[in-house]
Design a protein around this motif. Sequence first.
Motif, short mmCIF file in Angstrom:
data_model
loop_
_atom_site.label_atom_id
_atom_site.label_comp_id
_atom_site.label_asym_id
_atom_site.label_seq_id
_atom_site.Cartn_x
_atom_site.Cartn_y
_atom_site.Cartn_z
N PHE A 733 0.83 -1.20 0.00
CA PHE A 733 0.00 0.00 0.00
C PHE A 733 0.87 1.26 0.00
N LEU A 734 0.44 2.26 -0.76
CA LEU A 734 1.07 3.58 -0.77
C LEU A 734 -0.04 4.60 -0.58
N THR A 735 -0.11 5.22 0.59
CA THR A 735 -1.22 6.11 0.91
C THR A 735 -1.03 7.48 0.27
N ILE A 736 -2.11 8.24 0.17
CA ILE A 736 -2.04 9.61 -0.34
C ILE A 736 -1.80 10.57 0.83
N PRO A 737 -1.31 11.80 0.55
CA PRO A 737 -1.14 12.79 1.63
C PRO A 737 -2.51 13.19 2.20
N VAL A 738 -2.55 13.44 3.51
CA VAL A 738 -3.76 13.93 4.17
C VAL A 738 -3.38 15.00 5.19
N TRP A 739 -4.33 15.90 5.45
CA TRP A 739 -4.13 16.92 6.47
C TRP A 739 -5.47 17.26 7.11
N GLN A 740 -5.42 17.86 8.32
CA GLN A 740 -6.64 18.24 9.00
C GLN A 740 -6.35 19.30 10.05
N VAL A 741 -7.39 20.07 10.40
CA VAL A 741 -7.31 21.14 11.40
C VAL A 741 -8.43 20.93 12.40
N ARG A 742 -8.14 21.15 13.68
CA ARG A 742 -9.17 21.08 14.72
C ARG A 742 -9.03 22.29 15.65
N THR A 743 -10.13 22.64 16.31
CA THR A 743 -10.11 23.80 17.19
C THR A 743 -11.05 23.57 18.35
N GLY A 744 -10.86 24.35 19.45
CA GLY A 744 -11.70 24.16 20.62
C GLY A 744 -11.64 25.32 21.59
N LEU A 745 -12.65 25.40 22.48
CA LEU A 745 -12.73 26.38 23.55
C LEU A 745 -13.05 25.65 24.84
N SER A 746 -12.51 26.17 25.97
CA SER A 746 -12.75 25.56 27.28
C SER A 746 -13.05 26.66 28.28
N GLN A 747 -14.17 26.50 29.02
CA GLN A 747 -14.60 27.48 30.02
C GLN A 747 -14.83 26.77 31.36
N LYS A 748 -14.13 27.23 32.41
CA LYS A 748 -14.36 26.69 33.75
C LYS A 748 -15.63 27.30 34.33
N VAL A 749 -16.42 26.47 35.00
CA VAL A 749 -17.68 26.91 35.60
C VAL A 749 -17.79 26.33 37.01
N LEU A 750 -18.85 26.72 37.71
CA LEU A 750 -19.14 26.17 39.05
C LEU A 750 -17.93 26.29 39.97
N LYS A 751 -17.39 27.53 40.03
CA LYS A 751 -16.26 27.84 40.91
C LYS A 751 -15.05 26.98 40.59
N GLY A 752 -14.89 26.63 39.34
CA GLY A 752 -13.71 25.88 38.92
C GLY A 752 -13.84 24.38 39.03
N ASN A 753 -14.96 23.89 39.59
CA ASN A 753 -15.14 22.44 39.72
C ASN A 753 -15.68 21.79 38.45
N GLY A 754 -16.22 22.60 37.55
CA GLY A 754 -16.75 22.07 36.30
C GLY A 754 -16.10 22.73 35.10
N THR A 755 -16.16 22.06 33.97
CA THR A 755 -15.59 22.59 32.73
C THR A 755 -16.53 22.29 31.57
N VAL A 756 -16.81 23.32 30.77
CA VAL A 756 -17.58 23.16 29.53
C VAL A 756 -16.62 23.35 28.37
N ARG A 757 -16.63 22.41 27.42
CA ARG A 757 -15.72 22.49 26.28
C ARG A 757 -16.49 22.35 24.97
N LEU A 758 -16.06 23.12 23.99
CA LEU A 758 -16.58 23.03 22.63
C LEU A 758 -15.41 22.73 21.70
N ASN A 759 -15.57 21.79 20.79
CA ASN A 759 -14.50 21.58 19.82
C ASN A 759 -15.07 21.09 18.49
N LEU A 760 -14.34 21.39 17.44
CA LEU A 760 -14.69 20.99 16.09
C LEU A 760 -13.50 20.28 15.46
#
Length: 824
Positions: A733-760
């Motif tokens: 097998f000889l594979t083709i080139p591939v690439w990808q990008v990902r991103t995300g946000l993280s917000q601490k909540v509930l006095k720092g005991n909880g975390t909400v995260r969004l990512n794509l």
Amino acid sequence: MKPLTTVFVLMKTRTALKKVPLLLLLLVTSCTIWGQATIKGQLEGLATGEQPVLNLLLAKDSVLVKTTIPDTTGKFDFNQLKEGVYILHITHIGYQSYYSKLIDISKQDINLPPIQLIPKANELKVVKVSAARPFIQKKIDRVVVNPDALISNAGTTSLDVLEKAPGVLVDIDGNISMKGKSGVMVFIDNKPTYMAAGDLANYLRSLPSGSIDAIELMTTPPAGYDAAGNAGIINIKLKKNTARGLNGGINLSYGQGRYLRSNNSFNFNYRINKFNLFSNFSWNQNNNYQDLTINRYYYKPDGTYNSGFSQNSYIKRKFTGQNARIGADYYLSKKSTLGAVLSGFINPGKSGILNNAQVLDANNTSTALIKAVSESDRKWSNGSINLNYSYKIDEKGKELTANADYISYRADQTQSLTNSSFTPGGVLTEQSLLESTLPATIKIQTAKLDYVHPLEKIGKIELGVKSSFVNTDNTASFFDVESGIATPNYEFSNRFKYKENINAGYLNYSRDWEKLSLQLGMRLENTRIDGHQLGNPLIADSSFTRNYTGLFPTLYLAYRLDSAQKHQLGLSIGRRIDRPDYQDLNPFTYPIDRFTYYGGNPFLVPTYSYNLELSHTYKNKITTSLEYSIIKNLIQETNEQKGTVYYSRPGNYGQQTVFGLTVNANLQPYKWWTLQIYTEFKNVGFESTLYGQTLDENRWYWYVGPTNQFTITKNLSAELAGSYQTRILSGQFLTIPVWQVRTGLSQKVLKGNGTVRLNLSDVFYTNQPGGDIRNIANSRANWLSKLDSRVFTISFAYRFNKGKTLNIRQSGGSESEKGRVRTS
């Protein structure tokens, strides 16, 4: 190439066997000349996963002598210290800096009283792991990856996390490679997963990322680990809470690509009196698709084009999974602990494949249209029990541990394949229906005994023995169905039984000097196997037996060029083995579709690899490595063409060589910006003869994976990452080139005991693999896949922790058999 190979061959001889204990004895004896002291201590009151930085300073001028971090129980030590007066300085986010009183040593070990760090007045007592732990940590024999450090890991699966680990690649079929080499063994909490690539990938998709504490990447594992896996071992360590009282965490997530997915987990720990109870539960749903296009071209012996085949397959998969792990430790005394761990999973899954194909003549004119519909319903379940016992012989570190495991797997699968042939005008000419049931059972028993013996001021010896017994039973019952009447199909029907016994012993020695660290090991393994394919009216009985023994040495050296440890050189050498998956030895063939058959191979022999790595580390931030490997009889997929049918089966490639450069850097251009980057530039070569075709080729490839993390406010952070890889040569097998990008946000909540995260993930929808299949007589092929790779995920994590730190021991004696289970 030849000198390295010769070294390992010589070590297998009887002369080398006699010399190894003698060399170890001489090494240990010579080390007594430099007998030095050790400072030991214990940190108390830390929250789960907190790892303060401990700096040992010379009292006279505050020069840094050594740096370390405590283990999960809070214990730490500084070894091989010269006579003098020292000060211990401890720093950690959320706690006041700690300075000890003067510590005066004169060739005597010092045991410090317990140390309690004082929280800062305006800081939370519980500091999250992601705030204190870097994404990558380098040790003498492994690289440690901390998944919680990446926002984009939230709400994903363990397989997604693995794909982001430096040097790890996961292909479309779930095959895992590391630093350009296939044959990786995957462990969970130091216990092998006992599954083949496809089943392992499905299991890792059912294990939420929130369950993972750390991932250990070991290209050359120490002698205490099984020698299986020519590319090394990936050890996934699950989260364990280590505080008294009730504590734990919950992780919830929802993801949406074309289809939805959800990964959820809950873990807790409770300590009462002499009992410590711990558990982890998870539930997930993972729906995805693959849009696969395959083109095949057939040629006459003189090279002229003869005919072609073009097929598009739309594959829709639906997986659900429930995983559970419950354990208990009972502290019989201050020295001895008895433990038990029950774990298991139920992973039902359904898949549907719609194939539309056309057969072409020499003028690329359609001569026939083929439509195939394949449906599969499968439940893959597991149950295991581990009993473990540890006895701390004395306060100097002598310890004896015993583990016994019983593991059972069961697969129940039914599938149907309907083939319909049409004229180019759409007139039905032929139709067939093939149905099958594919039950399988796998039973594994292992027992392991380990002993640790610190040598008085001259290092540490570890030794142990292990035995494993494996029994598998696979039945494939195929039926041709016509007018509602099922007739046995003996061409594809099969029953295969397999037994295996591996006995092993190892010896490992380690020692730290002021500038030099050494770890030297030797492992001996004997393997005995029996395979039996039961006959039917069309196929006769067949069986095989094998018995082989191997020696597997390992050597690690780390040399610190300066007292501040800005520059460190490293060397690792090792020999490893990769045994065939249990099902790969089954000598039968079954259809994937009308034009593609999969078969086993009873003639497979083990793969042996010889690995060498030289590295330089700068300020524990940038590690550059030169690596070289020779792999003999590599087990990998092969393809053969007979008529219009492609036969895919595992085979042995004569030799693979891999060499090149890797760089792993953890940089901080600004206080608000952290950059983690991994890149490798390597040459992969194959020398083999497959089905009469000579494969003699090598190619360079380049991979780069940067991860940027940005601190926006105290509670808000962001991530931008991606990867790019050029073509990679992998056997035919000889594979083709591939690439990808990902991103995300993280917000601490509930006095720092909880975390909400969004990512794509895969923002631009570019991570779509494909490639060419070559070195096939009178044929060539190519493929391209479109996957459900662009996924938006929202996740929520909450952790609670009340109580003081206690120790939860690692348990498990099974170490390599899981990675070779295949059930279909």
